[in-house]
Scaffold this motif. Structure first.
Motif, PDB file in Angstrom:
ATOM      1  N   ILE A 150      34.151 122.725  95.901  1.00 10.42           N
ATOM      2  CA  ILE A 150      35.490 123.524  95.341  1.00 10.42           C
ATOM      3  C   ILE A 150      36.358 122.743  94.296  1.00 10.42           C
ATOM      4  O   ILE A 150      36.661 123.424  93.442  1.00 10.42           O
ATOM      5  CB  ILE A 150      36.526 123.511  96.608  1.00 10.42           C
ATOM      6  N   ASP A 151      36.037 121.480  94.419  1.00  5.78           N
ATOM      7  CA  ASP A 151      36.942 120.566  93.332  1.00  5.78           C
ATOM      8  C   ASP A 151      36.161 120.877  92.046  1.00  5.78           C
ATOM      9  O   ASP A 151      37.117 120.955  91.241  1.00  5.78           O
ATOM     10  CB  ASP A 151      36.869 119.000  93.680  1.00  5.78           C
ATOM     11  N   LEU A 152      34.829 121.000  92.194  1.00  2.52           N
ATOM     12  CA  LEU A 152      34.132 121.433  90.556  1.00  2.52           C
ATOM     13  C   LEU A 152      34.592 122.591  90.114  1.00  2.52           C
ATOM     14  O   LEU A 152      35.013 122.713  89.010  1.00  2.52           O
ATOM     15  CB  LEU A 152      32.785 120.996  90.849  1.00  2.52           C
ATOM     16  N   GLU A 154      37.083 124.074  90.959  1.00  2.00           N
ATOM     17  CA  GLU A 154      38.592 124.298  90.343  1.00  2.00           C
ATOM     18  C   GLU A 154      38.780 123.537  89.040  1.00  2.00           C
ATOM     19  O   GLU A 154      39.629 124.041  88.243  1.00  2.00           O
ATOM     20  CB  GLU A 154      39.619 123.695  91.500  1.00  2.00           C
ATOM     21  N   ASN A 155      38.085 122.744  88.820  1.00  2.22           N
ATOM     22  CA  ASN A 155      38.315 121.813  87.306  1.00  2.22           C
ATOM     23  C   ASN A 155      37.680 122.648  86.674  1.00  2.22           C
ATOM     24  O   ASN A 155      38.170 122.514  85.247  1.00  2.22           O
ATOM     25  CB  ASN A 155      37.408 120.532  87.507  1.00  2.22           C
ATOM     26  N   LEU A 156      36.594 123.480  86.704  1.00  4.40           N
ATOM     27  CA  LEU A 156      35.991 124.080  85.462  1.00  4.40           C
ATOM     28  C   LEU A 156      36.411 125.726  85.066  1.00  4.40           C
ATOM     29  O   LEU A 156      36.118 125.926  84.030  1.00  4.40           O
ATOM     30  CB  LEU A 156      34.367 124.144  85.888  1.00  4.40           C
ATOM     31  N   MET A 159      38.417 126.375  82.412  1.00  3.32           N
ATOM     32  CA  MET A 159      38.325 125.954  81.092  1.00  3.32           C
ATOM     33  C   MET A 159      37.573 126.914  80.276  1.00  3.32           C
ATOM     34  O   MET A 159      36.862 127.637  80.868  1.00  3.32           O
ATOM     35  CB  MET A 159      37.635 124.461  81.016  1.00  3.32           C
TER      36      MET A 159
ATOM     37  N   ARG B  24      41.301 113.154  88.415  1.00  6.16           N
ATOM     38  CA  ARG B  24      41.866 114.206  89.025  1.00  6.16           C
ATOM     39  C   ARG B  24      41.349 114.081  90.668  1.00  6.16           C
ATOM     40  O   ARG B  24      40.448 113.624  90.983  1.00  6.16           O
ATOM     41  CB  ARG B  24      40.860 115.580  88.706  1.00  6.16           C
ATOM     42  N   GLY B  26      41.191 115.780  94.116  1.00 11.38           N
ATOM     43  CA  GLY B  26      40.955 117.256  94.544  1.00 11.38           C
ATOM     44  C   GLY B  26      41.032 117.154  96.165  1.00 11.38           C
ATOM     45  O   GLY B  26      41.753 116.215  96.674  1.00 11.38           O
ATOM     46  N   ARG B  27      40.250 117.987  96.785  1.00  7.16           N
ATOM     47  CA  ARG B  27      40.285 118.086  98.147  1.00  7.16           C
ATOM     48  C   ARG B  27      39.426 117.037  99.006  1.00  7.16           C
ATOM     49  O   ARG B  27      39.557 116.628 100.068  1.00  7.16           O
ATOM     50  CB  ARG B  27      39.697 119.387  98.720  1.00  7.16           C
ATOM     51  N   SER B  28      38.311 116.536  98.024  1.00  2.91           N
ATOM     52  CA  SER B  28      37.270 115.601  98.768  1.00  2.91           C
ATOM     53  C   SER B  28      37.898 114.149  98.783  1.00  2.91           C
ATOM     54  O   SER B  28      38.896 113.982  98.443  1.00  2.91           O
ATOM     55  CB  SER B  28      36.243 115.594  98.208  1.00  2.91           C
ATOM     56  N   LYS B  32      37.872 112.237  91.308  1.00  2.55           N
ATOM     57  CA  LYS B  32      37.038 112.664  89.932  1.00  2.55           C
ATOM     58  C   LYS B  32      37.561 112.096  88.924  1.00  2.55           C
ATOM     59  O   LYS B  32      38.708 112.192  88.472  1.00  2.55           O
ATOM     60  CB  LYS B  32      36.639 113.772  90.009  1.00  2.55           C
ATOM     61  N   LEU B  34      37.060 112.818  84.840  1.00  2.48           N
ATOM     62  CA  LEU B  34      36.574 113.658  83.885  1.00  2.48           C
ATOM     63  C   LEU B  34      36.368 112.994  82.441  1.00  2.48           C
ATOM     64  O   LEU B  34      37.178 112.355  82.019  1.00  2.48           O
ATOM     65  CB  LEU B  34      37.165 115.136  83.700  1.00  2.48           C
ATOM     66  N   LEU B  41      34.927 118.229  77.659  1.00  2.00           N
ATOM     67  CA  LEU B  41      34.195 117.669  78.576  1.00  2.00           C
ATOM     68  C   LEU B  41      32.935 117.549  78.595  1.00  2.00           C
ATOM     69  O   LEU B  41      32.321 118.720  78.619  1.00  2.00           O
ATOM     70  CB  LEU B  41      34.880 118.515  79.800  1.00  2.00           C
ATOM     71  N   LYS B  44      31.463 114.666  84.653  1.00  2.00           N
ATOM     72  CA  LYS B  44      32.401 114.486  85.743  1.00  2.00           C
ATOM     73  C   LYS B  44      31.786 113.214  86.445  1.00  2.00           C
ATOM     74  O   LYS B  44      30.409 113.339  86.800  1.00  2.00           O
ATOM     75  CB  LYS B  44      32.852 115.558  86.692  1.00  2.00           C
TER      76      LYS B  44
END
Lengths: 183, 99
Positions: A150-152, A154-156, A159, B24, B26-28, B32, B34, B41, B44
């Motif tokens: 999910i994090d990945l 949302e990061n991408l 963009m 960043r 996040g939820r985990s 992370k 970048l 980019l 990561k």
């Protein structure tokens, strides 16, 4: 020939006997020599005036045993190193994730996952996304992996492709095939 | 030469101080980083927590892969010969394969 407890040092036979003992002692390796003179008790006379010195049989056996013991020790050490190495290797299993722990996102299709199980930890990996989750157990690792996914995403997802290098562009493309944002 | 055993805290510090990625949360449970080359980019990286335990070789490999480094380059980054600017210079040299 037997000598009395108090042999005559001037007796030629006694002198020849002592000389034979010296010859025997010279031929015994230093690491086999005992504090006492037990090795030299086996000097035998075959003919009058002749002495033949022999190395006692039990010393030859001890030497052979020592060599064998060193060889066995070496083998045990090698086997121990191999066992240590094997116990550090993980077990590999495959699994799938079917859903995500979020009301915002769903998976369009199950995703194949490789789980590496160590004695104290597990890693759940999606190689194509260079993504892994970790935890004490396989379940923890899978839960962590879902959050990483999910994090990945949302990061991408927001963009543009121009802002992304080769790998992130591929990940974004893959994620868009796998994940849908719920309305 | 394979990746040396490093503590998670040591790897974390080197990533934050030398690679200086955009962090960043996040939820985990892990943040992370970048990694940008110019405006793009390029990768990561999962930033380890500040633990004293030795990072498992497989996880170190994942981090090395994320940083686009081979085993020797990763060792150099963590062991200090490679500085932050040298890391990005190396990424520039590898640019054709990552951007």
């Amino acid at each position: 020939m037997a000598f009395s407890n108090y042999p005559d040092p001037l007796d030629p036979d006694y002198q020849r006997h002592q000389q034979a003992i010296s010859e025997v002692e010279k031929r015994i390796p230093s690491y086999l020599k005992q504090p006492s003179s037990r090795q030299t008790q086996h000097v035998e006379m075959y003919t009058p005036g002749e002495y033949t010195a022999i190395i006692p049989p039990q010393n030859r056996d001890i030497n052979k045993l020592k060599v064998e013991l060193i060889s066995v020790k070496r083998e045990v050490m090698e086997l121990k190193a191999r066992v240590d190495n094997l116990t550090q290797q993980p077990a590999f299993v495959t699994s799938k994730i079917h859903s995500l722990p979020s009301e915002e996102y769903e998976l369009k299709a199950p995703i194949d996952v490789i789980i590496e199980i160590y004695s104290d930890e597990a890693l759940a990996v999606i190689p194509e996304l260079e993504l892994y989750g970790e935890g004490r157990t396989e379940m923890d690792a899978l839960s962590d992996l879902k959050l990483e996914l999910i994090d990945l995403y949302e990061n991408l997802v927001d963009m543009s492709d121009d802002e992304l290098g080769d790998s992130p562009r591929e990940w974004k493309k893959t994620l868009q095939l796998l994940v849908v944002k719920c309305q | 030469m394979p990746i040396t055993d490093y503590t998670e805290g040591n790897i974390r510090n080197k990533i934050i101080n030398k690679v200086n990625p955009k962090i960043r949360k996040g939820r985990s449970k892990h943040s992370k980083g970048l990694v940008y080359l110019g405006e793009k980019l390029v990768s990561k990286v999962k930033i380890p927590n500040n633990h004293d335990r030795i990072m498992k070789p497989k996880k170190s490999q994942f981090i090395a892969l994320a940083l686009k480094l081979d085993d020797d380059e990763f060792n150099s980054l963590i062991d200090c010969p490679m500085t932050g600017p040298k890391y990005y210079q190396l990424l520039e040299e590898k640019k054709l394969n990552i951007v």
